[in-house]
Design a protein around this motif. Sequence first.
Motif, PDB file in Angstrom:
ATOM      1  N   ILE A 376       0.840  -1.205   0.000  1.00 15.32           N
ATOM      2  CA  ILE A 376       0.000   0.000   0.000  1.00 15.32           C
ATOM      3  C   ILE A 376       0.873   1.254   0.000  1.00 15.32           C
ATOM      4  CG2 ILE A 376      -1.670   1.327   1.343  1.00 15.32           C
ATOM      5  CD1 ILE A 376      -2.711  -1.382   2.408  1.00 15.32           C
ATOM      6  N   MET A 377       1.894   1.254   0.840  1.00 13.53           N
ATOM      7  CA  MET A 377       2.773   2.422   0.958  1.00 13.53           C
ATOM      8  C   MET A 377       3.527   2.675  -0.346  1.00 13.53           C
ATOM      9  SD  MET A 377       5.629   3.149   3.898  1.00 13.53           S
ATOM     10  CE  MET A 377       6.620   1.718   3.412  1.00 13.53           C
ATOM     11  N   VAL A 378       4.061   1.620  -0.942  1.00 16.24           N
ATOM     12  CA  VAL A 378       4.835   1.769  -2.174  1.00 16.24           C
ATOM     13  C   VAL A 378       3.947   2.234  -3.326  1.00 16.24           C
ATOM     14  CG1 VAL A 378       6.135   0.495  -3.920  1.00 16.24           C
ATOM     15  CG2 VAL A 378       6.618   0.132  -1.505  1.00 16.24           C
ATOM     16  N   VAL A 379       2.752   1.660  -3.441  1.00 17.68           N
ATOM     17  CA  VAL A 379       1.837   2.056  -4.512  1.00 17.68           C
ATOM     18  C   VAL A 379       1.429   3.517  -4.348  1.00 17.68           C
ATOM     19  CG1 VAL A 379      -0.484   1.699  -5.447  1.00 17.68           C
ATOM     20  CG2 VAL A 379       0.996  -0.259  -4.994  1.00 17.68           C
ATOM     21  N   THR A 380       1.074   3.921  -3.124  1.00 19.25           N
ATOM     22  CA  THR A 380       0.689   5.309  -2.883  1.00 19.25           C
ATOM     23  C   THR A 380       1.842   6.251  -3.221  1.00 19.25           C
ATOM     24  OG1 THR A 380      -0.767   4.586  -1.084  1.00 19.25           O
ATOM     25  CG2 THR A 380      -0.224   6.920  -1.186  1.00 19.25           C
ATOM     26  N   PHE A 381       3.035   5.882  -2.821  1.00 22.15           N
ATOM     27  CA  PHE A 381       4.219   6.689  -3.118  1.00 22.15           C
ATOM     28  C   PHE A 381       4.409   6.827  -4.631  1.00 22.15           C
ATOM     29  CE2 PHE A 381       8.683   6.559  -4.387  1.00 22.15           C
ATOM     30  CZ  PHE A 381       9.180   7.708  -3.795  1.00 22.15           C
ATOM     31  N   GLY A 382       4.354   5.710  -5.338  1.00 25.16           N
ATOM     32  CA  GLY A 382       4.594   5.730  -6.781  1.00 25.16           C
ATOM     33  C   GLY A 382       3.575   6.558  -7.541  1.00 25.16           C
ATOM     34  N   VAL A 383       2.295   6.410  -7.180  1.00 20.77           N
ATOM     35  CA  VAL A 383       1.247   7.158  -7.883  1.00 20.77           C
ATOM     36  C   VAL A 383       1.344   8.647  -7.548  1.00 20.77           C
ATOM     37  CG1 VAL A 383      -1.243   7.401  -8.227  1.00 20.77           C
ATOM     38  CG2 VAL A 383      -0.256   5.137  -7.943  1.00 20.77           C
ATOM     39  N   THR A 384       1.715   8.991  -6.315  1.00 24.69           N
ATOM     40  CA  THR A 384       1.897  10.399  -5.956  1.00 24.69           C
ATOM     41  C   THR A 384       2.953  11.057  -6.840  1.00 24.69           C
ATOM     42  OG1 THR A 384       1.304   9.970  -3.651  1.00 24.69           O
ATOM     43  CG2 THR A 384       2.510  11.989  -4.099  1.00 24.69           C
ATOM     44  N   VAL A 385       4.056  10.367  -7.048  1.00 22.11           N
ATOM     45  CA  VAL A 385       5.145  10.923  -7.858  1.00 22.11           C
ATOM     46  C   VAL A 385       4.774  10.935  -9.339  1.00 22.11           C
ATOM     47  CG1 VAL A 385       7.549  10.624  -8.556  1.00 22.11           C
ATOM     48  CG2 VAL A 385       6.883  10.236  -6.176  1.00 22.11           C
ATOM     49  N   ALA A 386       4.179   9.849  -9.816  1.00 20.98           N
ATOM     50  CA  ALA A 386       3.914   9.719 -11.254  1.00 20.98           C
ATOM     51  C   ALA A 386       2.700  10.511 -11.709  1.00 20.98           C
ATOM     52  CB  ALA A 386       3.737   8.242 -11.614  1.00 20.98           C
ATOM     53  N   LEU A 387       1.653  10.578 -10.870  1.00 23.68           N
ATOM     54  CA  LEU A 387       0.411  11.220 -11.294  1.00 23.68           C
ATOM     55  C   LEU A 387       0.097  12.435 -10.426  1.00 23.68           C
ATOM     56  CD1 LEU A 387      -1.699   8.013 -12.055  1.00 23.68           C
ATOM     57  CD2 LEU A 387      -0.407   9.449 -13.650  1.00 23.68           C
ATOM     58  N   ASP A 388      -0.675  12.244  -9.367  1.00 26.08           N
ATOM     59  CA  ASP A 388      -1.011  13.370  -8.493  1.00 26.08           C
ATOM     60  C   ASP A 388      -1.486  12.837  -7.159  1.00 26.08           C
ATOM     61  OD1 ASP A 388      -4.115  13.176  -8.515  1.00 26.08           O
ATOM     62  OD2 ASP A 388      -3.582  13.185 -10.639  1.00 26.08           O
ATOM     63  N   LEU A 389      -1.648  13.748  -6.212  1.00 27.48           N
ATOM     64  CA  LEU A 389      -1.977  13.380  -4.839  1.00 27.48           C
ATOM     65  C   LEU A 389      -3.352  12.748  -4.734  1.00 27.48           C
ATOM     66  CD1 LEU A 389      -1.491  13.452  -1.784  1.00 27.48           C
ATOM     67  CD2 LEU A 389      -2.326  15.806  -1.792  1.00 27.48           C
ATOM     68  N   VAL A 390      -4.344  13.335  -5.400  1.00 24.89           N
ATOM     69  CA  VAL A 390      -5.717  12.831  -5.289  1.00 24.89           C
ATOM     70  C   VAL A 390      -5.805  11.401  -5.808  1.00 24.89           C
ATOM     71  CG1 VAL A 390      -8.097  13.189  -6.012  1.00 24.89           C
ATOM     72  CG2 VAL A 390      -6.661  15.150  -5.462  1.00 24.89           C
ATOM     73  N   THR A 391      -5.223  11.158  -6.984  1.00 25.94           N
ATOM     74  CA  THR A 391      -5.232   9.801  -7.537  1.00 25.94           C
ATOM     75  C   THR A 391      -4.495   8.838  -6.617  1.00 25.94           C
ATOM     76  OG1 THR A 391      -5.253  10.736  -9.769  1.00 25.94           O
ATOM     77  CG2 THR A 391      -4.653   8.418  -9.563  1.00 25.94           C
ATOM     78  N   ALA A 392      -3.386   9.293  -6.053  1.00 28.03           N
ATOM     79  CA  ALA A 392      -2.593   8.431  -5.175  1.00 28.03           C
ATOM     80  C   ALA A 392      -3.393   8.006  -3.953  1.00 28.03           C
ATOM     81  CB  ALA A 392      -1.317   9.149  -4.744  1.00 28.03           C
ATOM     82  N   VAL A 393      -4.105   8.940  -3.350  1.00 30.52           N
ATOM     83  CA  VAL A 393      -4.891   8.609  -2.162  1.00 30.52           C
ATOM     84  C   VAL A 393      -6.012   7.649  -2.529  1.00 30.52           C
ATOM     85  CG1 VAL A 393      -6.432   9.543  -0.409  1.00 30.52           C
ATOM     86  CG2 VAL A 393      -4.323  10.726  -0.970  1.00 30.52           C
ATOM     87  N   ALA A 394      -6.671   7.895  -3.669  1.00 28.61           N
ATOM     88  CA  ALA A 394      -7.752   7.003  -4.100  1.00 28.61           C
ATOM     89  C   ALA A 394      -7.229   5.588  -4.330  1.00 28.61           C
ATOM     90  CB  ALA A 394      -8.410   7.550  -5.363  1.00 28.61           C
ATOM     91  N   VAL A 395      -6.085   5.483  -5.016  1.00 28.95           N
ATOM     92  CA  VAL A 395      -5.506   4.165  -5.296  1.00 28.95           C
ATOM     93  C   VAL A 395      -5.025   3.509  -4.004  1.00 28.95           C
ATOM     94  CG1 VAL A 395      -3.616   2.966  -6.458  1.00 28.95           C
ATOM     95  CG2 VAL A 395      -4.878   4.751  -7.664  1.00 28.95           C
ATOM     96  N   GLY A 396      -4.359   4.283  -3.148  1.00 31.75           N
ATOM     97  CA  GLY A 396      -3.860   3.721  -1.897  1.00 31.75           C
ATOM     98  C   GLY A 396      -4.968   3.222  -0.998  1.00 31.75           C
ATOM     99  N   VAL A 397      -6.031   4.021  -0.856  1.00 33.43           N
ATOM    100  CA  VAL A 397      -7.170   3.592  -0.040  1.00 33.43           C
ATOM    101  C   VAL A 397      -7.849   2.387  -0.675  1.00 33.43           C
ATOM    102  CG1 VAL A 397      -9.443   4.270   0.801  1.00 33.43           C
ATOM    103  CG2 VAL A 397      -7.538   5.860   0.983  1.00 33.43           C
ATOM    104  N   GLY A 398      -7.925   2.382  -2.018  1.00 35.15           N
ATOM    105  CA  GLY A 398      -8.508   1.224  -2.703  1.00 35.15           C
ATOM    106  C   GLY A 398      -7.742  -0.053  -2.407  1.00 35.15           C
TER     107      GLY A 398
END
Length: 547
Positions: A376-398
Amino acid sequence: MSARDLLPRWSDWRAAVRKPGADLLSGLIVALVALPLALGFGISSGLGAAAGLATAVVAGAVAAVFGGSRFQVSGPTGAMTVVLVPIVHQHGASGVLAVGLIAGLVLIVLAIAGVGRAVRYMPAPVIEGFTAGIAVVIALQQFPAALGVADAHGEKVWQAAADAVSRFAADPDPLPLVTALAVAAVLLVGGRYLPKLPFALLAVVGATVVAQVFGLQLAPIGEIPSGLPAPTLDFLHFDQLGGLIAPALAVAALAALESLLSATAADSMAVGTRHDPDRELFGQGLANVAAPLFGGVPATGAIARTAVNVRSGARTRLSALTHAAVLAGIVYLAAPLVADIPVAALAGVLLATTVRMVETASLAAIARASRGDALIMVVTFGVTVALDLVTAVAVGVGFAVVLALRSVAKEAGLHQVPLDEDDHLAEERSLLHDHIVAYRIDGPLFFATAHRFLLELADVSDVRVVILRMGHVTALDTTGALVLEDAVRKLEHRHITVLMSGLRDHHRRRLAAVGALPAGGDAQIFEHTPDAIDAAHRVLAGGLVPD
């Protein structure tokens, strides 16, 4: 929630009045860092540098007074800029101002409704993942300034950073990079051994003086607008408001999420503090109502400035208010002086901030806790860097929800249990074992577990009666009820009588609604398992015939 709970309190300011020194100094440092960001984000939004400054001053002051975090610094942000650009193209500058005001009213409604408390359920791996990701994003944002590249291109932050590196490699100028690294080193080394000294301010002033004395070719912040526009509501055109509702809701959602996550990250960087999420939404709502009146763009809590605030020694919300006051003073009184500060020096301040943002001990602890949390932590980190914060939180919570459901599903089970064999003779025990099976359903019976349950239950053979002990069912959703209905009907189709015991009233109503109760109705539902066992004997004796 009452309005009184959302209003400022004397306790918010008691410590600031007693010892204001640390907050005044950190507010000054944050203002110097926020100044180029406010100018840049204002220009990026399409409304100009003055709009960015107006947002930082007005929204920063209002959110500092009415917000729910001691450390939150609010203003224009990169994430909000991305959302505003298409609104500018479609509705113009007046449309952006109207959208900001409507979004502010929406945030106030959300605060009164108590929606902000939902952020408390954010999983820790998601928080640590996006905090580390934001640190990397902030560092990548500094690459163009630190490398002396003024026109780096890229839709995403990492793309602009890569373009800056490419341009620097083609035509290297080491002076901006040396300046940024020197400022960062001063902050990190000095802050480690003499944490009470204002090294950020000293480093920025020192870099500016050196650049002026030796005539170094370092890009300065540049000309700053002098003064803020007079407040007005001329941007409101009621015939256009209908088309602005959807973008206003999107802006409100982004402002709420980014502000609450920024406040949560600030809590994790400080010791012994916890923000009030509903007050934070209320403060952000008022800030977004006020900023458009002065020509400002929608604002949110800004993680970069908030992190600088915490790491500069802020203790109370006086620091954020000081930041807004200093920016206002710069706008009206000291614009020519600040215009000479090298942007590379400010990039060094933010680079040092990103290093201090990352709590390696927390990251390591979560990584060791379980593979699921690490994922969860790695995926949230990766999406935050690659895309944006909102998408990262949605993916991480998912991911967190999926893994949690998987864990809960593993706890649920269907267990064959013995029937009180000691009360029967050997012949009767043999008969029970041959023709009666009792199952206890443990845990939740919901969509993540129901189909596995069906496969297990439908696999019984060589029995005449199945007793379902339902007293240990902790949760039952519609999917679970429908799957149970399918299992009961299949057993009855094979002329197997189904009895139930320990069924709770609310579970019974749900099963009845989907037709999942045994065909015999109340005659085959019992409060206690011994009564169901007696009924099973009657079935074997021919006294109870299933419908």
